[in-house]
Design a protein around this motif. Structure first.
Motif, mmCIF file in Angstrom:
data_model
loop_
_atom_site.group_PDB
_atom_site.id
_atom_site.type_symbol
_atom_site.label_atom_id
_atom_site.label_comp_id
_atom_site.label_asym_id
_atom_site.label_seq_id
_atom_site.Cartn_x
_atom_site.Cartn_y
_atom_site.Cartn_z
ATOM 1 N N VAL A 116 -37.797 -12.613 4.788
ATOM 2 C CA VAL A 116 -37.578 -11.193 4.564
ATOM 3 C C VAL A 116 -38.587 -10.413 5.396
ATOM 4 N N TYR A 117 -38.161 -9.256 5.897
ATOM 5 C CA TYR A 117 -39.004 -8.426 6.740
ATOM 6 C C TYR A 117 -39.121 -7.028 6.147
ATOM 7 N N LEU A 118 -40.200 -6.375 6.461
ATOM 8 C CA LEU A 118 -40.361 -4.976 6.116
ATOM 9 C C LEU A 118 -40.886 -4.245 7.343
ATOM 10 N N GLN A 119 -40.007 -3.474 7.971
ATOM 11 C CA GLN A 119 -40.394 -2.651 9.108
ATOM 12 C C GLN A 119 -40.891 -1.322 8.577
ATOM 13 N N MET A 120 -42.131 -0.998 8.863
ATOM 14 C CA MET A 120 -42.754 0.216 8.359
ATOM 15 C C MET A 120 -43.067 1.138 9.527
ATOM 16 N N ASN A 121 -42.422 2.290 9.547
ATOM 17 C CA ASN A 121 -42.631 3.288 10.582
ATOM 18 C C ASN A 121 -43.211 4.556 9.978
ATOM 19 N N SER A 122 -43.761 5.400 10.834
ATOM 20 C CA SER A 122 -44.342 6.675 10.400
ATOM 21 C C SER A 122 -45.274 6.488 9.218
ATOM 22 N N SER B 58 -35.092 -6.090 5.598
ATOM 23 C CA SER B 58 -34.004 -6.916 6.100
ATOM 24 C C SER B 58 -34.325 -8.373 5.805
ATOM 25 N N ARG B 59 -33.343 -9.235 5.985
ATOM 26 C CA ARG B 59 -33.575 -10.655 5.725
ATOM 27 C C ARG B 59 -32.776 -11.516 6.680
ATOM 28 N N ASP B 60 -33.291 -12.691 6.928
ATOM 29 C CA ASP B 60 -32.630 -13.704 7.728
ATOM 30 C C ASP B 60 -32.423 -14.888 6.796
ATOM 31 N N ASN B 61 -31.222 -15.025 6.282
ATOM 32 C CA ASN B 61 -30.951 -16.065 5.301
ATOM 33 C C ASN B 61 -31.126 -17.479 5.862
ATOM 34 N N ALA B 62 -30.814 -17.656 7.131
ATOM 35 C CA ALA B 62 -30.959 -18.966 7.750
ATOM 36 C C ALA B 62 -32.415 -19.402 7.804
ATOM 37 N N LYS B 63 -33.324 -18.439 7.860
ATOM 38 C CA LYS B 63 -34.752 -18.731 7.933
ATOM 39 C C LYS B 63 -35.476 -18.488 6.615
ATOM 40 N N ASN B 64 -34.732 -18.090 5.579
ATOM 41 C CA ASN B 64 -35.330 -17.764 4.281
ATOM 42 C C ASN B 64 -36.487 -16.784 4.435
ATOM 43 N N LEU C 191 -43.964 -6.424 8.512
ATOM 44 C CA LEU C 191 -44.363 -7.527 7.654
ATOM 45 C C LEU C 191 -43.266 -8.583 7.611
ATOM 46 N N SER C 192 -43.681 -9.833 7.563
ATOM 47 C CA SER C 192 -42.748 -10.942 7.453
ATOM 48 C C SER C 192 -43.154 -11.825 6.281
ATOM 49 N N CYS C 193 -42.168 -12.417 5.651
ATOM 50 C CA CYS C 193 -42.422 -13.337 4.552
ATOM 51 C C CYS C 193 -41.396 -14.455 4.612
ATOM 52 N N ALA C 194 -41.868 -15.661 4.805
ATOM 53 C CA ALA C 194 -40.994 -16.824 4.899
ATOM 54 C C ALA C 194 -41.170 -17.722 3.685
ATOM 55 N N ALA C 195 -40.067 -18.062 3.065
ATOM 56 C CA ALA C 195 -40.078 -18.982 1.941
ATOM 57 C C ALA C 195 -39.822 -20.397 2.439
ATOM 58 N N SER C 196 -40.628 -21.326 1.978
ATOM 59 C CA SER C 196 -40.474 -22.708 2.394
ATOM 60 C C SER C 196 -40.525 -23.636 1.187
ATOM 61 N N GLY C 197 -40.080 -24.863 1.389
ATOM 62 C CA GLY C 197 -40.035 -25.837 0.316
ATOM 63 C C GLY C 197 -38.602 -26.144 -0.077
ATOM 64 N N SER C 198 -38.445 -26.746 -1.233
ATOM 65 C CA SER C 198 -37.118 -27.083 -1.730
ATOM 66 C C SER C 198 -36.485 -25.845 -2.355
ATOM 67 N N ILE C 199 -35.473 -25.298 -1.682
ATOM 68 C CA ILE C 199 -34.816 -24.077 -2.129
ATOM 69 C C ILE C 199 -33.311 -24.268 -2.099
ATOM 70 N N PHE C 200 -32.677 -24.004 -3.220
ATOM 71 C CA PHE C 200 -31.225 -24.054 -3.296
ATOM 72 C C PHE C 200 -30.617 -22.740 -2.825
ATOM 73 N N ARG C 201 -31.111 -21.649 -3.393
ATOM 74 C CA ARG C 201 -30.602 -20.339 -3.014
ATOM 75 C C ARG C 201 -31.595 -19.252 -3.384
ATOM 76 N N ILE C 202 -31.779 -18.317 -2.481
ATOM 77 C CA ILE C 202 -32.588 -17.134 -2.739
ATOM 78 C C ILE C 202 -31.661 -15.964 -3.019
ATOM 79 N N TYR C 203 -31.874 -15.292 -4.139
ATOM 80 C CA TYR C 203 -30.998 -14.207 -4.532
ATOM 81 C C TYR C 203 -31.520 -12.847 -4.067
ATOM 82 N N THR C 204 -32.687 -12.495 -4.493
ATOM 83 C CA THR C 204 -33.269 -11.225 -4.104
ATOM 84 C C THR C 204 -34.670 -11.439 -3.544
ATOM 85 N N MET C 205 -34.958 -10.764 -2.457
ATOM 86 C CA MET C 205 -36.294 -10.774 -1.886
ATOM 87 C C MET C 205 -36.758 -9.327 -1.755
#
Length: 121
Positions: A78-84, A70-76, A20-34
């Motif tokens: 967050v990912y969720l890799q789901m196995n098994s 996991s997260r990619d801060n440069a791209k705002n 799963l992927s989730c990208a935040a877009s728009g006017s964002i100063f800082r993301i603390y927890t995803m």
């Protein structure tokens, strides 16, 4: 305004994987927890996994060792890799982000629209 866009849900067989992927877009100063929450029919919403800006992670006990957040801060993003995957993982998964839109704006919580994950034979 801020928008969280999710992708990656679908139908998989038990033992399969999904990302799963989730990208935040728009006017964002800082993301603390995803993080990711899920809600199955007739059940309460529960936190599946979260990750702080310092990359500290937290997992639901039943997904430890199987899921990785996991997260990619440069791209705002967050990912969720789901196995098994197991049938009991079936639920609507919601992306969540705690963020500031600017340095003078209070912390706010945003939610994605939800994406269906179905684990079945």
């Amino acid at each position: 305004q801020v928008q969280l866009v999710e992708s990656g849900g679908g139908l998989v067989q038990p033992g399969g994987s999904l990302r799963l992927s989730c990208a935040a877009s728009g006017s964002i100063f800082r993301i603390y927890t995803m993080g990711w929450y899920r809600q199955a029919p007739g059940k309460q919403r529960e936190l599946v996994a979260s990750i702080t800006s310092g990359s500290k992670t937290n997992y639901l006990d039943s997904v430890k060792g199987r899921f990785t957040v996991s997260r990619d801060n440069a791209k705002n993003t967050v990912y969720l890799q789901m196995n098994s995957l197991k049938p009991e993982d079936t639920a609507v998964y919601y992306c969540n982000a705690q963020l500031q839109r600017s340095w003078v704006t209070a912390m706010e919580t945003y939610w994605g629209q939800g994406t269906q994950v179905t684990v079945s034979s």
